[in-house]
Design a protein around this motif. Structure first.
Motif, PDB file in Angstrom:
ATOM      1  N   ARG A 150      12.239   5.761 -18.324  1.00  0.00           N
ATOM      2  CA  ARG A 150      12.116   6.828 -17.325  1.00  0.00           C
ATOM      3  C   ARG A 150      10.652   7.213 -17.133  1.00  0.00           C
ATOM      4  N   LYS A 151       9.912   7.289 -18.225  1.00  0.00           N
ATOM      5  CA  LYS A 151       8.484   7.604 -18.126  1.00  0.00           C
ATOM      6  C   LYS A 151       7.744   6.506 -17.376  1.00  0.00           C
ATOM      7  N   ARG A 152       8.113   5.239 -17.637  1.00  0.00           N
ATOM      8  CA  ARG A 152       7.450   4.129 -16.943  1.00  0.00           C
ATOM      9  C   ARG A 152       7.673   4.236 -15.439  1.00  0.00           C
ATOM     10  N   ARG A 153       8.917   4.516 -15.028  1.00  0.00           N
ATOM     11  CA  ARG A 153       9.207   4.625 -13.597  1.00  0.00           C
ATOM     12  C   ARG A 153       8.533   5.857 -12.989  1.00  0.00           C
ATOM     13  N   ARG A 154       8.443   6.928 -13.798  1.00  0.00           N
ATOM     14  CA  ARG A 154       7.761   8.123 -13.331  1.00  0.00           C
ATOM     15  C   ARG A 154       6.272   7.838 -13.115  1.00  0.00           C
ATOM     16  N   ASP A 155       5.671   7.090 -14.034  1.00  0.00           N
ATOM     17  CA  ASP A 155       4.256   6.728 -13.903  1.00  0.00           C
ATOM     18  C   ASP A 155       4.034   5.833 -12.693  1.00  0.00           C
ATOM     19  N   GLU A 156       4.977   4.924 -12.438  1.00  0.00           N
ATOM     20  CA  GLU A 156       4.860   4.059 -11.266  1.00  0.00           C
ATOM     21  C   GLU A 156       4.915   4.885  -9.985  1.00  0.00           C
ATOM     22  N   ALA A 157       5.818   5.855  -9.948  1.00  0.00           N
ATOM     23  CA  ALA A 157       5.927   6.709  -8.766  1.00  0.00           C
ATOM     24  C   ALA A 157       4.663   7.534  -8.581  1.00  0.00           C
ATOM     25  N   ARG A 158       4.105   8.023  -9.695  1.00  0.00           N
ATOM     26  CA  ARG A 158       2.868   8.794  -9.606  1.00  0.00           C
ATOM     27  C   ARG A 158       1.731   7.931  -9.078  1.00  0.00           C
ATOM     28  N   SER A 159       1.667   6.691  -9.557  1.00  0.00           N
ATOM     29  CA  SER A 159       0.620   5.779  -9.083  1.00  0.00           C
ATOM     30  C   SER A 159       0.779   5.504  -7.594  1.00  0.00           C
ATOM     31  N   ALA A 160       2.026   5.327  -7.154  1.00  0.00           N
ATOM     32  CA  ALA A 160       2.269   5.104  -5.728  1.00  0.00           C
ATOM     33  C   ALA A 160       1.821   6.308  -4.915  1.00  0.00           C
ATOM     34  N   ARG A 161       2.097   7.490  -5.420  1.00  0.00           N
ATOM     35  CA  ARG A 161       1.667   8.708  -4.728  1.00  0.00           C
ATOM     36  C   ARG A 161       0.144   8.796  -4.678  1.00  0.00           C
ATOM     37  N   HIS A 162      -0.505   8.463  -5.763  1.00  0.00           N
ATOM     38  CA  HIS A 162      -1.965   8.489  -5.804  1.00  0.00           C
ATOM     39  C   HIS A 162      -2.560   7.511  -4.797  1.00  0.00           C
ATOM     40  N   ARG A 163      -1.962   6.317  -4.724  1.00  0.00           N
ATOM     41  CA  ARG A 163      -2.470   5.332  -3.766  1.00  0.00           C
ATOM     42  C   ARG A 163      -2.298   5.836  -2.338  1.00  0.00           C
ATOM     43  N   PHE A 164      -1.157   6.474  -2.069  1.00  0.00           N
ATOM     44  CA  PHE A 164      -0.923   7.046  -0.746  1.00  0.00           C
ATOM     45  C   PHE A 164      -1.969   8.103  -0.423  1.00  0.00           C
ATOM     46  N   GLU A 165      -2.251   8.991  -1.368  1.00  0.00           N
ATOM     47  CA  GLU A 165      -3.232  10.045  -1.134  1.00  0.00           C
ATOM     48  C   GLU A 165      -4.617   9.450  -0.874  1.00  0.00           C
ATOM     49  N   GLY A 166      -4.920   8.385  -1.611  1.00  0.00           N
ATOM     50  CA  GLY A 166      -6.201   7.730  -1.390  1.00  0.00           C
ATOM     51  C   GLY A 166      -6.307   7.127  -0.001  1.00  0.00           C
ATOM     52  N   ARG A 167      -5.240   6.450   0.443  1.00  0.00           N
ATOM     53  CA  ARG A 167      -5.258   5.862   1.780  1.00  0.00           C
ATOM     54  C   ARG A 167      -5.404   6.941   2.851  1.00  0.00           C
ATOM     55  N   MET A 168      -4.703   8.055   2.674  1.00  0.00           N
ATOM     56  CA  MET A 168      -4.757   9.126   3.668  1.00  0.00           C
ATOM     57  C   MET A 168      -6.134   9.785   3.706  1.00  0.00           C
ATOM     58  N   ALA A 169      -6.763   9.922   2.547  1.00  0.00           N
ATOM     59  CA  ALA A 169      -8.110  10.505   2.514  1.00  0.00           C
ATOM     60  C   ALA A 169      -9.109   9.584   3.202  1.00  0.00           C
ATOM     61  N   ARG A 170      -8.995   8.273   2.959  1.00  0.00           N
ATOM     62  CA  ARG A 170      -9.911   7.324   3.599  1.00  0.00           C
ATOM     63  C   ARG A 170      -9.687   7.285   5.110  1.00  0.00           C
ATOM     64  N   LYS A 171      -8.423   7.332   5.513  1.00  0.00           N
ATOM     65  CA  LYS A 171      -8.116   7.332   6.947  1.00  0.00           C
ATOM     66  C   LYS A 171      -8.709   8.558   7.625  1.00  0.00           C
ATOM     67  N   ALA A 172      -8.565   9.727   6.994  1.00  0.00           N
ATOM     68  CA  ALA A 172      -9.117  10.951   7.567  1.00  0.00           C
ATOM     69  C   ALA A 172     -10.635  10.873   7.659  1.00  0.00           C
ATOM     70  N   LYS A 173     -11.250  10.293   6.642  1.00  0.00           N
ATOM     71  CA  LYS A 173     -12.711  10.178   6.655  1.00  0.00           C
ATOM     72  C   LYS A 173     -13.178   9.281   7.796  1.00  0.00           C
TER      73      LYS A 173
END
Length: 275
Positions: A153-176
């Motif tokens: 469960r922790k592994r899947r939670r970490d994967e989801a967190r990483s996916a969220r982080h990647r999404f936030e990074g893409r959105m920040a770069r797009k806005a920039k």
């Protein structure tokens, strides 16, 4: 982002009049001993702490608190929540209890029980059980299957967190690239629907129509969490936001099981200002 520059703080302090204004230093506090070290290094009038206090709320207390264990501090916090009410909901309770005594809860295979809740009394029972394991009044017998499930469960939670982080990074770069504020897209579609909006969505004739409107208005929020009677099957491994509100749920104490938003969003914004 990163460690605070205490030498820079000292420079500011040394170049201000002794009669004020007075400087409060912030950052580089991980444990009780860092408070005195930072004051000595900077000459500041005080120390401000944020993150470290989540892990140790007794940080500013005297030596008499040093004998308190994380579990006893968590139980004290939960008792205060019971006494004075819990307006922030169970999500907040679980988050703070986990920050204070999460290591012990993991040791006794109780972390997921805290996360699942869903009520304040459940959190008290979980932490009290961990306290009994810790002081020996209950015997803890490791359960290999439970440990395996918690690890997965922790592994899947970490994967989801990483996916969220990647999404936030893409959105920040797009806005920039588009000359918008770095949090422009991160603030778009992240507000959960109200009760009235959910009723309107349920009245739409097809699932496709509901999904189309959802994507246009609530793109970062989990569709299944709000519109599937059984909830989101991904649970705390979902990369979408399980954001509840009093206007969209009958029970304000619904726990948002994922902790994707527990990380400071500014960390992502700052990292992309220089990219």
């Amino acid at each position: 982002d990163g460690p605070a520059d205490l030498e820079a703080v000292r420079f500011v302090v040394q170049n201000l009049p002794k009669e004020g204004p007075f400087v409060v230093t912030n950052g580089n506090v991980r444990e009780r001993g860092d408070l005195a070290k930072n004051l000595e290094t900077t000459g500041a009038a005080g120390v401000m702490v944020a993150e470290a206090l989540l892990n140790d709320p007794t940080l500013f207390c005297g030596e008499e608190t040093e004998k308190k264990t994380p579990l006893s501090v968590a139980l004290e916090y939960l008792a205060l929540a019971q006494k004075f009410g819990n307006p922030a909901g169970y999500r907040s309770v679980a988050f703070h209890a986990r920050r204070v005594c999460g290591t012990d809860l993991e040791r006794f295979d109780l972390l997921d029980a805290l996360v699942d809740g869903p009520a304040l009394d459940d959190a008290v029972a979980v932490v009290r059980k961990a306290q009994q394991f810790a002081d020996g009044s209950l015997t803890f017998v490791p359960n290999a299957d439970a440990k395996k499930m918690a690890t997965e469960r922790k592994r899947r939670r970490d994967e989801a967190r990483s996916a969220r982080h990647r999404f936030e990074g893409r959105m920040a770069r797009k806005a920039k690239r588009e000359g918008k504020p770095l949090d422009f897209y991160l603030n778009t579609g992240c507000t959960p629907p109200s009760r009235d909006q959910l009723a309107e969505l349920r009245c739409l004739p097809t699932e496709a129509a509901r999904l189309e409107r959802w994507k246009s208005e609530f793109s970062q929020v989990c569709f299944q969490f709000h519109l599937n009677p059984a909830g989101c099957h991904r649970g705390d491994t979902c990369a979408f936001l399980h954001t509840s509100s009093s206007s969209s749920h009958d029970d304000d104490d619904d726990l948002v099981k994922d902790d994707l938003l527990q990380h400071d969003e500014e960390r992502f914004l700052l990292s992309y200002e220089e990219s």
